[in-house]
Design an enzyme around this catalytic site. Structure first.
Site, short mmCIF file in Angstrom:
data_model
loop_
_atom_site.label_atom_id
_atom_site.label_comp_id
_atom_site.label_asym_id
_atom_site.label_seq_id
_atom_site.Cartn_x
_atom_site.Cartn_y
_atom_site.Cartn_z
N GLY A 13 0.92 -1.43 0.27
CA GLY A 13 -0.26 0.40 0.12
C GLY A 13 0.79 1.10 0.17
O GLY A 13 0.57 2.25 0.97
N ALA A 14 1.63 0.98 -0.93
CA ALA A 14 2.45 2.31 -0.52
C ALA A 14 2.94 3.33 -1.71
O ALA A 14 3.94 4.16 -2.03
CB ALA A 14 4.12 1.70 -1.33
N ASP A 64 -2.79 -7.33 -4.56
CA ASP A 64 -4.39 -7.55 -3.37
C ASP A 64 -3.58 -7.87 -2.35
O ASP A 64 -3.69 -9.41 -2.18
CB ASP A 64 -5.20 -7.64 -4.08
N ASN A 91 1.64 -1.59 5.36
CA ASN A 91 1.27 -0.80 5.90
C ASN A 91 -0.39 -1.27 4.65
O ASN A 91 -1.43 -0.20 5.17
CB ASN A 91 1.80 0.08 4.67
N TYR A 156 -12.41 -0.90 12.17
CA TYR A 156 -11.00 -0.09 12.06
C TYR A 156 -10.55 -0.76 13.07
O TYR A 156 -9.65 -1.14 13.03
CB TYR A 156 -10.79 1.33 11.98
N ALA A 157 -10.93 -0.39 14.34
CA ALA A 157 -10.26 -0.72 15.89
C ALA A 157 -10.24 -2.04 15.99
O ALA A 157 -9.32 -2.33 16.19
CB ALA A 157 -11.14 -0.37 17.06
N ALA A 158 -11.00 -3.01 15.42
CA ALA A 158 -10.98 -4.50 15.99
C ALA A 158 -9.57 -5.14 15.12
O ALA A 158 -9.24 -5.91 15.63
CB ALA A 158 -12.24 -5.01 15.47
N SER A 159 -9.47 -4.10 13.05
CA SER A 159 -8.60 -4.71 13.04
C SER A 159 -7.59 -4.95 13.05
O SER A 159 -6.07 -5.07 13.11
CB SER A 159 -9.23 -4.02 10.81
N LYS A 160 -7.44 -3.15 14.01
CA LYS A 160 -6.03 -2.41 14.84
C LYS A 160 -5.37 -3.70 15.31
O LYS A 160 -4.35 -3.61 15.88
CB LYS A 160 -5.84 -1.29 13.97
N ILE A 189 -1.84 11.65 12.31
CA ILE A 189 -1.24 11.75 11.08
C ILE A 189 -1.71 12.62 10.18
O ILE A 189 -2.67 12.25 9.43
CB ILE A 189 -0.26 10.78 10.49
#
Length: 248
Positions: A13-14, A64, A91, A156-160, A189
């Site tokens: 993902g750059a 992917d 990332n 999102y929180a669960a994934s992180k 950020i």
């Protein structure tokens, strides 16, 4: 000698934001860089040329990260192209925010698959190479949201948060083979995404940060460079917060 001289790194993902800054910083420090992009071919090709101009070998792969088979093929292709793999930066990630009561199964699955399953996919694919050479640095991008949660971001929180548990487990499994696994938890950020927020919201965020400013992608890239380098050879299983003291 540069910090990452002669190392080969793969950054997922750059094409923009934090991933792009990590790829750039790695190249500046002498690493040969393989990276992935998916939807924005133009940005991927531009980054490849930009990195090559720094005098290192660089190649972008349209892949992917959430696809298990594609992840395995990607690692094989990188090792074949570059001859080795020393650093893996997971990332790739997305957000699809919404309150839990309104969140669809599709929104949940998409975020979990791209943010968390991709980390499993790429790490598993790279493990054989790392174990064989008895070295390697795995760097997973999590978030302060994975440490404290956030209303409207249950997926999102669960994934992180899952990435944090995964990172620590891998550190325990692979440490005896000289393979390190760490995570970086960025706070607020300033990227293209945050640039679309209401300026008042941004100022409110900054007011709550001890350093009184948002972070930059370069701040995160500097931390990733440290974890990728031999300066951190006795650090594994850690979550380094790049958040200006937000969660202090």
């Amino acid at each position: 000698m540069k910090l990452l001289e002669n190392k080969v790194a793969l950054v997922t993902g750059a094409s923009k934001g934090i991933g792009r800054s990590i790829a750039q910083k790695f190249a500046e420090e002498g690493a040969h860089v393989a990276f992935t992009y998916l939807s924005n071919v133009e940005k991927g090709q531009a980054l490849e040329q930009e990195l090559q101009a720094l005098g290192i070998k660089a190649k972008g792969f349209r892949s992917d990260a959430s696809d298990f088979a594609a992840a395995g093929q990607l690692v094989d292709d990188v090792v074949k192209e570059f001859g080795q793999l020393d650093v893996l930066v997971n990332n790739a990630g997305v957000t699809q925010d919404g309150l839990l009561m309104r969140m669809s199964e599709e929104q949940w699955d998409r975020v979990i698959n791209i943010n968390l399953k991709s980390v499993f996919n790429l790490t598993k694919a790279a493990t054989r190479t790392f174990m064989k050479q008895r070295s390697g640095s795995i760097i997973n991008l999590t978030s302060v949201v994975g440490l404290r949660g956030n209303a409207g971001q249950a997926n999102y929180a669960a994934s992180k948060a899952g990435i944090i548990g995964f990172t620590k487990s891998v550190a325990l499994e692979l440490g005896s083979r000289g393979v390190r696994s760490n995570a970086i938890a960025p706070g607020f950020i300033e990227t293209e995404m945050t640039g679309e927020l209401d300026p008042k919201v941004v100022e409110e965020w900054k007011a709550g940060i001890p350093l009184k400013r948002g972070g930059t992608p370069e701040d995160v890239a500097n931390c990733a460079t440290f974890l990728a380098s031999d300066l951190s050879t006795y650090i594994t299983g850690q979550v380094l917060q790049v958040d200006g003291g937000m969660l202090t």
